[in-house]
Design a protein around this motif. Sequence first.
Motif, short mmCIF file in Angstrom:
data_model
loop_
_atom_site.label_atom_id
_atom_site.label_comp_id
_atom_site.label_asym_id
_atom_site.label_seq_id
_atom_site.Cartn_x
_atom_site.Cartn_y
_atom_site.Cartn_z
N LYS A 23 2.21 47.01 61.74
CA LYS A 23 1.67 47.29 63.08
C LYS A 23 0.27 47.87 63.00
O LYS A 23 -0.63 47.46 63.74
CB LYS A 23 2.59 48.25 63.83
CG LYS A 23 2.11 48.58 65.22
CD LYS A 23 3.05 49.53 65.93
CE LYS A 23 2.50 49.87 67.30
NZ LYS A 23 3.36 50.78 68.02
N THR A 79 -3.17 46.06 64.37
CA THR A 79 -4.02 46.80 65.32
C THR A 79 -5.43 46.94 64.78
O THR A 79 -6.40 46.76 65.52
CB THR A 79 -3.41 48.18 65.62
OG1 THR A 79 -2.07 48.00 66.11
CG2 THR A 79 -4.22 48.93 66.64
N LEU A 112 -7.18 43.50 65.02
CA LEU A 112 -7.59 43.19 66.39
C LEU A 112 -8.80 44.01 66.81
O LEU A 112 -9.70 43.50 67.49
CB LEU A 112 -6.43 43.44 67.36
CG LEU A 112 -5.23 42.50 67.23
CD1 LEU A 112 -4.09 42.97 68.13
CD2 LEU A 112 -5.60 41.08 67.54
N LYS A 113 -8.85 45.25 66.37
CA LYS A 113 -9.99 46.11 66.69
C LYS A 113 -11.25 45.66 65.94
O LYS A 113 -12.33 45.62 66.51
CB LYS A 113 -9.65 47.56 66.34
CG LYS A 113 -10.70 48.54 66.74
CD LYS A 113 -10.28 49.96 66.43
CE LYS A 113 -11.35 50.95 66.84
NZ LYS A 113 -10.98 52.32 66.54
N ARG A 173 -12.55 42.58 67.48
CA ARG A 173 -12.75 42.79 68.92
C ARG A 173 -12.07 41.70 69.76
O ARG A 173 -12.68 41.11 70.66
CB ARG A 173 -14.23 42.85 69.25
CG ARG A 173 -14.88 44.09 68.72
CD ARG A 173 -16.29 44.23 69.19
NE ARG A 173 -17.14 44.35 68.00
CZ ARG A 173 -18.30 43.77 67.87
NH1 ARG A 173 -18.80 43.05 68.81
NH2 ARG A 173 -18.98 43.92 66.77
N GLN A 216 -8.73 42.33 70.98
CA GLN A 216 -7.62 42.95 71.68
C GLN A 216 -7.64 42.61 73.17
O GLN A 216 -6.61 42.33 73.77
CB GLN A 216 -7.65 44.48 71.50
CG GLN A 216 -6.48 45.19 72.15
CD GLN A 216 -5.16 44.89 71.48
OE1 GLN A 216 -5.05 44.96 70.28
NE2 GLN A 216 -4.17 44.54 72.26
N GLY A 217 -8.81 42.59 73.78
CA GLY A 217 -8.94 42.26 75.20
C GLY A 217 -8.46 40.86 75.51
O GLY A 217 -7.73 40.64 76.48
N LEU A 247 -6.42 39.07 73.73
CA LEU A 247 -4.98 39.03 73.50
C LEU A 247 -4.24 39.58 74.72
O LEU A 247 -3.25 39.00 75.16
CB LEU A 247 -4.60 39.82 72.26
CG LEU A 247 -3.11 39.88 71.93
CD1 LEU A 247 -2.58 38.51 71.58
CD2 LEU A 247 -2.84 40.86 70.82
N ASN A 248 -4.72 40.68 75.28
CA ASN A 248 -4.10 41.26 76.47
C ASN A 248 -4.16 40.30 77.65
O ASN A 248 -3.20 40.17 78.41
CB ASN A 248 -4.75 42.59 76.84
CG ASN A 248 -4.43 43.69 75.87
OD1 ASN A 248 -3.47 43.61 75.11
ND2 ASN A 248 -5.23 44.73 75.87
N GLU A 262 -2.13 48.84 79.48
CA GLU A 262 -3.47 49.35 79.73
C GLU A 262 -4.10 48.54 80.85
O GLU A 262 -3.59 47.50 81.23
CB GLU A 262 -4.34 49.31 78.48
CG GLU A 262 -4.57 47.93 77.91
CD GLU A 262 -5.40 47.98 76.65
OE1 GLU A 262 -6.63 47.85 76.76
OE2 GLU A 262 -4.82 48.15 75.58
#
Length: 105
Positions: free
Chosen positions: A19, A23, A26-27, A30, A32-33, A35-36, A96
């Motif tokens: 995990k 994480t 993804l960070k 860049r 993560q956005g 993916l969300n 989020e």
Amino acid sequence: MKKYNSPENSRKADVLTLKEGITALLKAYRIQGKLNETVVVSSWERIMGKAVALKTQEVYISQGKLFVRLSSAPLKHELVMAKTRVLDLINAEVGEQVIKEVVFL
């Protein structure tokens, strides 16, 4: 004979869990956005229910806005009236604030 508590079998300080590794990846890239956003679009049916999903023609995200094309005018009117509730449900699914505004077309 090796002991189970020996330093060879213990976790090293630089070892990450899966995990934590994902994480960090993804960070670092860049993404993560994105993916969300993908999670929001793919879970539209689960968030809103089967009845709304059947009347939904298209769902996409652009610049923090969720655009939803519906085939039913009465449903569109009902969802416009409950826009803040829909926004809260969507952002709660991701954990989020991904979506800032919902636009029903």
